[in-house]
Design a protein around this motif. Structure first.
Motif, PDB file in Angstrom:
ATOM      1  N   UNK A 138       4.247   4.114   1.639  1.00 33.01           N
ATOM      2  CA  UNK A 138       4.000   5.455   2.198  1.00 33.01           C
ATOM      3  C   UNK A 138       2.775   5.498   3.101  1.00 33.01           C
ATOM      4  N   UNK A 139       1.679   4.895   2.681  1.00 31.36           N
ATOM      5  CA  UNK A 139       0.450   4.948   3.470  1.00 31.36           C
ATOM      6  C   UNK A 139       0.591   4.186   4.779  1.00 31.36           C
ATOM      7  N   UNK A 140       1.274   3.035   4.720  1.00 32.36           N
ATOM      8  CA  UNK A 140       1.469   2.239   5.928  1.00 32.36           C
ATOM      9  C   UNK A 140       2.394   2.959   6.900  1.00 32.36           C
ATOM     10  N   UNK A 141       3.458   3.584   6.374  1.00 32.65           N
ATOM     11  CA  UNK A 141       4.381   4.337   7.219  1.00 32.65           C
ATOM     12  C   UNK A 141       3.646   5.469   7.941  1.00 32.65           C
ATOM     13  N   UNK A 142       2.723   6.119   7.243  1.00 34.23           N
ATOM     14  CA  UNK A 142       1.958   7.205   7.867  1.00 34.23           C
ATOM     15  C   UNK A 142       1.068   6.675   8.980  1.00 34.23           C
ATOM     16  N   UNK A 143       0.476   5.499   8.771  1.00 37.00           N
ATOM     17  CA  UNK A 143      -0.357   4.878   9.810  1.00 37.00           C
ATOM     18  C   UNK A 143       0.484   4.603  11.062  1.00 37.00           C
ATOM     19  N   UNK A 144       1.717   4.083  10.858  1.00 37.00           N
ATOM     20  CA  UNK A 144       2.581   3.777  11.990  1.00 37.00           C
ATOM     21  C   UNK A 144       3.006   5.042  12.707  1.00 37.00           C
ATOM     22  N   UNK A 516      -1.437  -5.142  15.832  1.00 35.81           N
ATOM     23  CA  UNK A 516      -0.934  -4.101  14.932  1.00 35.81           C
ATOM     24  C   UNK A 516      -0.060  -4.711  13.827  1.00 35.81           C
ATOM     25  N   UNK A 517       0.702  -5.736  14.173  1.00 33.73           N
ATOM     26  CA  UNK A 517       1.549  -6.402  13.179  1.00 33.73           C
ATOM     27  C   UNK A 517       0.698  -7.094  12.120  1.00 33.73           C
ATOM     28  N   UNK A 518      -0.404  -7.701  12.564  1.00 31.65           N
ATOM     29  CA  UNK A 518      -1.288  -8.372  11.597  1.00 31.65           C
ATOM     30  C   UNK A 518      -1.952  -7.341  10.681  1.00 31.65           C
ATOM     31  N   UNK A 519      -2.348  -6.191  11.263  1.00 36.02           N
ATOM     32  CA  UNK A 519      -2.958  -5.130  10.448  1.00 36.02           C
ATOM     33  C   UNK A 519      -1.940  -4.601   9.441  1.00 36.02           C
ATOM     34  N   UNK A 520      -0.694  -4.445   9.904  1.00 33.88           N
ATOM     35  CA  UNK A 520       0.377  -3.983   9.022  1.00 33.88           C
ATOM     36  C   UNK A 520       0.560  -4.944   7.856  1.00 33.88           C
ATOM     37  N   UNK A 521       0.559  -6.237   8.150  1.00 37.41           N
ATOM     38  CA  UNK A 521       0.722  -7.244   7.101  1.00 37.41           C
ATOM     39  C   UNK A 521      -0.421  -7.181   6.092  1.00 37.41           C
ATOM     40  N   UNK A 522      -1.644  -6.995   6.619  1.00 36.16           N
ATOM     41  CA  UNK A 522      -2.809  -6.904   5.727  1.00 36.16           C
ATOM     42  C   UNK A 522      -2.730  -5.666   4.839  1.00 36.16           C
ATOM     43  N   UNK A 523      -2.274  -4.546   5.414  1.00 43.05           N
ATOM     44  CA  UNK A 523      -2.134  -3.310   4.636  1.00 43.05           C
ATOM     45  C   UNK A 523      -1.104  -3.487   3.529  1.00 43.05           C
TER      46      UNK A 523
END
Length: 536
Positions: A138-144, A516-523
């Motif tokens: 949920x938190x990652x989806x909101x960031x995107x 952004x993909x790397x940040x997503x992976x880290x999240x």
């Protein structure tokens, strides 16, 4: 008044589309194209993306006068102009029947509220075409979502407002410019230019043949032969592109035969596949959900929207941001040229898939071309892979070298095609955005000396070409001044960079998405570790 000239209300148009009618607006006329869908030479998807829209500019720049006159047979009525566009069903548009409208009104009246209209709004379930972030936490989806919304807000500030009045002014100026180009002969083909192309390409084929048969053939001569053959294919691609847009003779059958001989018989690629793909690309340029020319998962993502599971309306399947994509995308800016080097092999697969599955027109004047293309593809694979590679080369090493070098040399054409779009806007500014504004917002031109135009094959003027796809490429440079003036008058940016600067821009943009993909992976990893920690 004839039935053909009856005035249709907006509610009537919406209801008829809800009932399955393929309705397109053309200069105030309502065209019903259900019977034309399987016959449309440009593919059914190109028509479906125009349902419920004023497609006057798209139709005018894509079709000859003869074709536009034939369209009168499909007219079922008229509408008041200017027309406020619906979102087509294929793009997620919600349409109601008259009964559903009455029901909505009755519910609104009983509750004491004012009936609301959802005309043209997107209202689709997660199973329909679109972007689904449900696979993310949920938190990652909101960031995107926040990131996507920020990019959209920036584009809305940068470009003219997408309201009827502002966009109408752009449309009127664009149509005047189009009329001026027609009157000044810009759509007349310069056949001397194609004579020069034929001499150049013929020389490359001759050198490939001569070096291949050199008496004391060594790997050096074989290498040079493969380079010449690859360069010939590279240059042939540009002529096939022109023929696919009917920009050579402007005759449907003539240009398609020319294009099929060049693309299929000599190059091993399906012209019909390219047209079906490319026509949609021109209409929904740089839309992550709808434009197949930027849907390259798992290898490339030009927008963070690809981090969700996109249901492609073109391929009619989900493009998953899967484990393979998660490995490639974070490093796509470093792999860009490497992956494009192998692009031609993927085009073989797509070409055969198109022909075997019969994805082109099933009826009408374009149906027979499928069989000509199958013959052409079979001929190519026979003369190149069998006669040249299998029968004329002695060792596996020689065969590998000749195939790989000849195919890798064509890489610049893949760079050229992606260069004009990969770094440009991928936002959806709404259904009322003018055709001209959308094309200039999503397309970049490449600056080069006039003497070097042949190397780019006209694709360096992609923005101008997207505005006028039937304009012969040898006239695009001359049209540039008028297009620049148009952009200045309506407040649009005409993006043009040198080849090196343009490549830097694309690599930088790919690097931004990769970050952004790397940040997503880290999240995701952090959230997973947190969850595991709580479970322990």
């Amino acid at each position: 008044m004839s039935k053909r000239d009856q005035l249709l209300s907006r509610s009537s148009v919406e209801s008829r589309i809800a009932n399955g009618e393929i309705l397109v607006i053309y200069h105030g006329k309502v065209l019903k194209l259900n019977n034309w869908l399987n016959r449309h030479p440009g593919g059914d998807k190109a028509v479906l993306h125009m349902v419920g829209r004023d497609a006057s500019d798209e139709i005018d720049v894509y079709h000859a006068e003869e074709t536009k006159r034939v369209m009168a047979a499909f007219q079922i009525g008229r509408v008041e102009m200017p027309w406020k566009n619906f979102v087509p069903p294929i793009q997620g548009g919600h349409f109601r029947t008259l009964a559903e409208m009455d029901q909505d009104e009755a519910i609104a009246l009983s509750s004491g509220s004012t009936p609301t209209s959802r005309h043209g709004q997107k209202c689709r379930s997660s199973g329909e075409y679109g972007i689904d972030y449900s696979s993310l936490n949920e938190s990652t989806a909101k960031v995107m979502d926040d990131y996507d919304n920020a990019r959209l807000a920036a584009d809305k500030l940068k470009y003219p407002k997408v309201d009827i009045e502002t966009q109408r002014a752009i449309v009127e100026k664009f149509r005047r410019m189009h009329h001026e180009f027609v009157e000044e002969g810009f759509f007349q083909c310069n056949y001397w230019g194609y004579f020069r192309e034929a001499c150049r390409i013929g020389t490359l084929f001759f050198l490939a043949y001569y070096l291949f048969g050199y008496k004391d053939r060594s790997k050096l001569w074989l290498f040079l032969s493969a380079v010449c053959l690859g360069l010939a294919w590279h240059q042939l691609t540009f002529i096939a592109h022109d023929a696919g847009h009917l920009a050579i003779t402007h005759g449907y059958q003539a240009d398609n035969v020319i294009g099929t001989i060049i693309a299929d018989f000599l190059g091993g690629l399906s012209l019909g596949w390219w047209k079906r793909n490319h026509n949609v690309h021109h209409l929904v340029t740089n839309d992550p959900v709808h434009d197949p020319d930027i849907q390259h998962l798992p290898f490339f993502a030009v927008s963070s929207k690809f981090f969700g599971d996109i249901k492609s309306s073109f391929y009619e399947r989900v493009l998953y941001f899967d484990a393979v994509a998660k490995k490639f995308i974070p490093y796509q800016n470093y792999l860009y040229y490497v992956i494009l080097t192998f692009g031609r092999f993927n085009l073989y697969r797509l070409s055969w898939e198109y022909l075997i599955l019969g994805l082109g027109p099933r009826r009408g004047k374009g149906a027979w071309l499928r069989y000509l293309e199958i013959a052409g593809m079979a001929t190519f694979f026979y003369w190149f892979f069998y006669l040249v590679v299998t029968c004329s080369l002695d060792t596996a090493g020689e065969r590998w070298l000749y195939v790989m070098v000849s195919h890798m040399v064509t890489m610049p054409v893949h760079v050229q095609i992606t260069l004009s779009h990969f770094a440009m806007s991928t936002s959806d500014l709404g259904p009322d955005e003018a055709f001209a504004q959308k094309q200039l917002r999503t397309t970049m031109d490449v600056d080069c000396p006039e003497w070097f135009d042949f190397a780019h094959g006209g694709l360096q003027f992609q923005a101008i070409h997207h505005l006028f796809p039937r304009m012969p490429r040898h006239n695009l440079r001359a049209a540039q001044a008028k297009v620049k003036k148009f952009c200045d008058e309506v407040g649009l940016e005409y993006c043009i960079y040198g080849f090196t600067r343009g490549n830097q821009y694309v690599i930088s943009h790919l690097g931004d998405v990769a970050k952004q993909a790397r940040i997503l992976a880290e999240c995701n990893n952090f959230c997973r570790d947190e969850m595991l920690g709580k479970l322990k």
